[in-house]
Scaffold this motif. Structure first.
Motif, PDB file in Angstrom:
ATOM      1  N   THR A 135     -37.475  -4.152  32.961  1.00  0.00           N
ATOM      2  CA  THR A 135     -36.302  -3.471  32.422  1.00  0.00           C
ATOM      3  C   THR A 135     -35.474  -4.428  31.578  1.00  0.00           C
ATOM      4  O   THR A 135     -34.993  -4.064  30.498  1.00  0.00           O
ATOM      5  CB  THR A 135     -35.443  -2.888  33.560  1.00  0.00           C
ATOM      6  N   LEU A 136     -35.312  -5.667  32.059  1.00  0.00           N
ATOM      7  CA  LEU A 136     -34.555  -6.656  31.297  1.00  0.00           C
ATOM      8  C   LEU A 136     -35.225  -6.938  29.963  1.00  0.00           C
ATOM      9  O   LEU A 136     -34.558  -7.059  28.927  1.00  0.00           O
ATOM     10  CB  LEU A 136     -34.406  -7.946  32.113  1.00  0.00           C
ATOM     11  N   ALA A 184     -31.241  -2.540  41.293  1.00  0.00           N
ATOM     12  CA  ALA A 184     -32.524  -3.250  41.416  1.00  0.00           C
ATOM     13  C   ALA A 184     -33.423  -2.952  40.219  1.00  0.00           C
ATOM     14  O   ALA A 184     -34.083  -3.848  39.685  1.00  0.00           O
ATOM     15  CB  ALA A 184     -33.217  -2.855  42.717  1.00  0.00           C
ATOM     16  N   TRP A 185     -33.436  -1.687  39.786  1.00  0.00           N
ATOM     17  CA  TRP A 185     -34.252  -1.319  38.634  1.00  0.00           C
ATOM     18  C   TRP A 185     -33.765  -2.020  37.372  1.00  0.00           C
ATOM     19  O   TRP A 185     -34.554  -2.517  36.571  1.00  0.00           O
ATOM     20  CB  TRP A 185     -34.242   0.196  38.448  1.00  0.00           C
ATOM     21  N   LEU A 186     -32.423  -2.078  37.188  1.00  0.00           N
ATOM     22  CA  LEU A 186     -31.873  -2.736  36.009  1.00  0.00           C
ATOM     23  C   LEU A 186     -32.128  -4.240  36.012  1.00  0.00           C
ATOM     24  O   LEU A 186     -32.204  -4.864  34.960  1.00  0.00           O
ATOM     25  CB  LEU A 186     -30.371  -2.465  35.897  1.00  0.00           C
ATOM     26  N   ALA A 216     -35.280  -6.366  24.116  1.00  0.00           N
ATOM     27  CA  ALA A 216     -35.973  -5.970  22.890  1.00  0.00           C
ATOM     28  C   ALA A 216     -35.178  -4.905  22.141  1.00  0.00           C
ATOM     29  O   ALA A 216     -35.078  -4.950  20.901  1.00  0.00           O
ATOM     30  CB  ALA A 216     -37.370  -5.448  23.224  1.00  0.00           C
ATOM     31  N   PHE A 217     -34.610  -3.963  22.870  1.00  0.00           N
ATOM     32  CA  PHE A 217     -33.799  -2.920  22.239  1.00  0.00           C
ATOM     33  C   PHE A 217     -32.573  -3.518  21.559  1.00  0.00           C
ATOM     34  O   PHE A 217     -32.248  -3.193  20.416  1.00  0.00           O
ATOM     35  CB  PHE A 217     -33.392  -1.877  23.287  1.00  0.00           C
ATOM     36  N   LEU A 218     -31.883  -4.412  22.240  1.00  0.00           N
ATOM     37  CA  LEU A 218     -30.667  -5.003  21.682  1.00  0.00           C
ATOM     38  C   LEU A 218     -30.970  -5.981  20.553  1.00  0.00           C
ATOM     39  O   LEU A 218     -30.147  -6.172  19.656  1.00  0.00           O
ATOM     40  CB  LEU A 218     -29.854  -5.681  22.793  1.00  0.00           C
ATOM     41  N   LEU A 278     -26.318 -12.032  30.512  1.00  0.00           N
ATOM     42  CA  LEU A 278     -25.494 -10.869  30.170  1.00  0.00           C
ATOM     43  C   LEU A 278     -26.148  -9.558  30.579  1.00  0.00           C
ATOM     44  O   LEU A 278     -25.455  -8.587  30.862  1.00  0.00           O
ATOM     45  CB  LEU A 278     -25.211 -10.849  28.665  1.00  0.00           C
ATOM     46  N   LEU A 279     -27.462  -9.533  30.593  1.00  0.00           N
ATOM     47  CA  LEU A 279     -28.148  -8.290  30.934  1.00  0.00           C
ATOM     48  C   LEU A 279     -28.059  -7.969  32.427  1.00  0.00           C
ATOM     49  O   LEU A 279     -28.379  -6.864  32.835  1.00  0.00           O
ATOM     50  CB  LEU A 279     -29.608  -8.354  30.485  1.00  0.00           C
ATOM     51  N   PHE A 280     -27.619  -8.927  33.235  1.00  0.00           N
ATOM     52  CA  PHE A 280     -27.452  -8.673  34.665  1.00  0.00           C
ATOM     53  C   PHE A 280     -26.103  -8.036  34.984  1.00  0.00           C
ATOM     54  O   PHE A 280     -25.857  -7.633  36.113  1.00  0.00           O
ATOM     55  CB  PHE A 280     -27.606  -9.970  35.475  1.00  0.00           C
TER      56      PHE A 280
END
Length: 176
Positions: free
Chosen positions: A41-42, A34-36, A47-49, A63-65
């Protein structure tokens, strides 16, 4: 069931579904999933990627899911495994069945049982369940019966039937 004509069923048991769902590891996995999947978080992950700037890939897509989906899938597979498990104690053996697509049936001859151990964690006490480990001298080795209701009664039944089976067979010595 693959039992002989004169073999009687002493008890059958299954893992408790509610205890399987609310196991601490499953609660942690679902909370992490749930946090991810949370929008903040997404956005942070995207932003990091994006700093790596791989051409042609946008990280704000589905893809982030994937990490969340994998965590949820692991919880679901554990619950399905628990739902397909069944344990049958006869006066000759302990039969363990599990599997949805590939059905596995294993058995432990009771005269080969060396030890029966019961463990009950703090969260298992809430649901009135426990794990039972049956150690034997056959190729199966140790069989774990997870999340069994009334674990003391089941452990005592296994121990009692193992002793009866050994006495019916005569003097059985197990070398350690």
């Amino acid at each position: 069931m693959t039992s002989s004509a004169n073999e009687r069923v002493v008890l059958t048991a299954r893992p408790a579904t509610s205890a399987a769902i609310f196991q601490l590891r499953n609660v942690i996995r679902l909370g992490l999933a749930a946090w991810l999947a949370a929008p903040q978080t997404l956005a942070t992950m995207a932003a990091f990627l994006d700093r790596f700037r791989i051409p042609g890939i946008r990280y704000d897509t589905g893809l982030l899911f994937i990490p969340s989906a994998l965590l949820v899938a692991s919880v679901i597979s554990w619950i399905v495994y628990q739902k397909t498990c069944s344990f049958t104690l006869t006066d000759e053996r302990l039969i363990v069945r599990y599997g949805l697509l590939l059905r596995v049936e294993d058995e432990v001859e009771l005269y080969r049982v060396v030890d029966v151990t019961q463990t009950i964690g703090i969260f298992q006490r809430i649901f009135g369940v426990g794990n039972i480990q049956v150690t034997s001298t056959d190729r199966t080795g140790t069989v774990t019966l997870p999340l069994i209701r009334s674990p003391s009664a089941v452990r005592n039944a296994i121990r009692t039937e193992a002793e009866r089976c050994k006495s019916r067979r005569g003097s059985v010595r197990i070398l350690e």
